[in-house]
Design an enzyme around this catalytic site. Sequence first.
Site, short mmCIF file in Angstrom:
data_model
loop_
_atom_site.label_atom_id
_atom_site.label_comp_id
_atom_site.label_asym_id
_atom_site.label_seq_id
_atom_site.Cartn_x
_atom_site.Cartn_y
_atom_site.Cartn_z
N ASP A 208 36.93 28.81 39.69
CA ASP A 208 36.60 30.16 39.63
C ASP A 208 37.63 30.53 40.91
O ASP A 208 38.25 29.92 41.30
CB ASP A 208 35.10 30.30 40.06
CG ASP A 208 34.64 31.65 40.26
OD1 ASP A 208 35.57 32.80 39.97
OD2 ASP A 208 33.35 32.14 40.38
C1 BGC Z 1 33.87 35.41 40.05
C2 BGC Z 1 34.19 35.14 38.53
C3 BGC Z 1 35.18 35.95 37.85
C4 BGC Z 1 36.25 35.98 38.95
C5 BGC Z 1 37.48 36.74 38.66
C6 BGC Z 1 35.13 35.58 41.03
O1 BGC Z 1 34.52 36.11 42.01
O2 BGC Z 1 32.77 34.55 40.56
O3 BGC Z 1 32.77 35.17 37.70
O4 BGC Z 1 35.44 35.67 36.93
O5 BGC Z 1 35.95 36.37 40.28
O6 BGC Z 1 37.35 38.10 38.87
#
Ligand code: BGC
Length: 790
Positions: free
Chosen positions: A286
């Site tokens: 993530d």
């Molecule tokens: C989120 C993810 C997301 C990623 C990219 C993170 O803050 O937890 O779900 O895909 O950002 O935007």
Amino acid sequence: MIAVAVLFILLIMALTDKTIAQSQTRDKVPFPTLGKSPIKAVIAAMTLEEKAKLVVGNGFNLPGTKPEGPVIGRTQDKVPGAAGTTFAIPRLGIPATVVSDGPAGVRIDPIRNGDSSKTYYATAWPVGILLASSWDTALVRKTGAAFGNEVREYGVDILLGPGMNIHRNPLGGRNFEYYSEDPVVTGYIAAALVNGIQSNGVGTSIKHFAANNQETDRNSVNTTVSERALREIYLKGFEIAVKQSHPWTVMSSYNYINGTYASESHDLLTDVLRKDWGYKGYVMTDWFGGKDPVAQMKAGNNLLMPGTADQSEKITEAVKNGTLDEKVLDENIAGILNIILKSPSFKAYKFSDKPDLKKHAELSRGAAAEGMVLLKNNEHALPLAKSVHAIALFGINGYELIAGGTGSGDVNKAYTVSLEKGLSNAGYHIDAELRNIITSYLSDEKAKHPKKNFFEEFMNPTPPIAELATDDVVIAKKANETDIALVAIGRNAGEGSDRKLPGDYYLTETEKRQIKSVADIFHAQHKKVIVVLNIGGVIDVTEWRDNADAILLAWQPGLEGGNAITDILSGKINPSGKLATTFPVSYNDVPSAKNFPGKEFPEKATTGLMGRKQIPAEVTYEEGIYVGYRYYNTFNIKTAYEFGYGLSYTNFSYSKLTLSAASFNDKITATVKVTNTGTVAGKEVVQLYISAPATKTDKPSEELKAFAKTGLLQPGKSQTLTFVIKASDLASFDANTSSWIAETGEYTVKIGASSTNIKQTKTFKLDKDLVTGKTSKALTPQVEINDLKK
Ligand code: BGC
């Protein structure tokens, strides 16, 4: 002698061949090329620096920020607004690939370079919790196919979704993105969406792997959870999705699990995911997840997103000083290249930037209606009677629908159809005086809070606009002038924080008073009151539901929401959604209530991502496997609306449950007949639960093992549904032996219209204990957990 001469000639020939081959490599084909040469050769031709860049993304701009806004890392915006890209090595034929959020639609910049002549809006599909409430895998697959077409036509290679963490607690800020409190619903709905999206030749990233069930302290919380609860509840949905749909990628979560960051956990990413489940795709972190890039590489976390120069440097350094075996790096790269090979970017696909948004809006509307849940319907308050024309629409939410949640789960859509608009589109007359009062209040309130950009909003969210308390005199006037009252209640949430109890899980005093006053005054005139819930997660209903004649749970239904809600209210579509998550009587009944969101250690706080305070925290899943209905049913706790519940405008009868055998051997097939006994056409969600013997192991009183939805049955018509029960459906996880064990004894198959409304039962026997699977010993808690037992 002759033999020696022959050998000599052969040697000369071989050497000449080699020289020719070498000179060819130098002159014509300078480097191995991805797609033409074996992946091994491509990797062997990379410099260490290139390798260390390929396993790290290219950085990103915060979506929606202006160039002068905070820039983290570098960016290569192939698709403006996408969440990230992978590193390109053109000399080896490796293109950059694009990854984009999110679970409810492609999240990219809709307007580019200030040019408004062309737009890049995407469809906002109904959110995950709604799709799951349809219990309709065929519908979800079809939705995924259209969704994936937008992924491809907007130039994206991998969609960062679906989100599929378990609804452990109703306050989870991202529950709208996720599916259910149950892993079987979660797994099959996720697999359907992945299969649909990937049928377009683009990829998905199932997320957030794993046990990321809260937003509070999401980057620092250590989740302590038993191996059994992990395997049976928190990993199970991912296991189903991996095996049924082969997602191209998996996104590791931010949290620690039993002491190790998910993205640094070899147990999770290699032993469970690859060895136990046979996963072949790659894992990405993530965004900015985890701490130690070298540990992440060793764990099998192929790609670090969105990527920083520092991570690449640390990886290069570790290979140089011998703390990271270059072979580990090569394996992670091979995983990434295998997927890049399939990507539209690699195939130089000429995307159109013009998906058929009109057609997709229609599909979104249809899907939305299928997942709405009719919670209450006294004396046929719904569908709206033919005599209803004039509607008094109360509640600010009636004029401003919430299509989907906030954060990366939000979609830049061209429009959202409000409930007011949907009703007027269908020919209903919305009371103008009330509309004017409410909409001018809304404009005044909005003027007080100028729109912030994504970053500012993330750091300092604008509080929701408070409900407008409509004066009793106005309500009385409307009760005279209109045929019915609709009260709309809205809730929004998203990544970064969990929901709160006062004013969010519980209705505000103004909201409760409004429902009560409208009900008292309209009922005195023998006019009905319908409440529409435009929410992304569970709220309290017990304090106010007695005042409503009908309650429609519309969830967050995407950009066509107002039209879809009207389709149900008017009876154009008969509601067929059922709850995939329980509405409890009281928040304190929730089994995780005393362990959510855990304990913080503020004295150890540090500065985290984007300057936010990062507080170390601990949460223990003491409820163990007793999540949702597994808990309420086993411990006889009354709920407001149970798991699997939902009303229809018609009725169904269940008959003729038949099992293919009386004793289990390999598998058992169950068939049941469902008949529409009412007066209008409708669909029924049918659930198969199993009660297993629990002589050696503690077990929930029943667990969902399969589900199906009938087609649209005309009045009087029947359909026979078939379910297959496999050996693995009988087993529980035994942490002592790292195996799945089905106990000998009598099993009851329960066919239900919900988890408590069981319509038909039959039993079968299992003659001896069965080991249905062996796993790695993994993710063992470091401390003793006092897991809840029956
Ligand atoms: C989120 C993810 C997301 C990623 C990219 C993170 O803050 O937890 O779900 O895909 O950002 O935007």
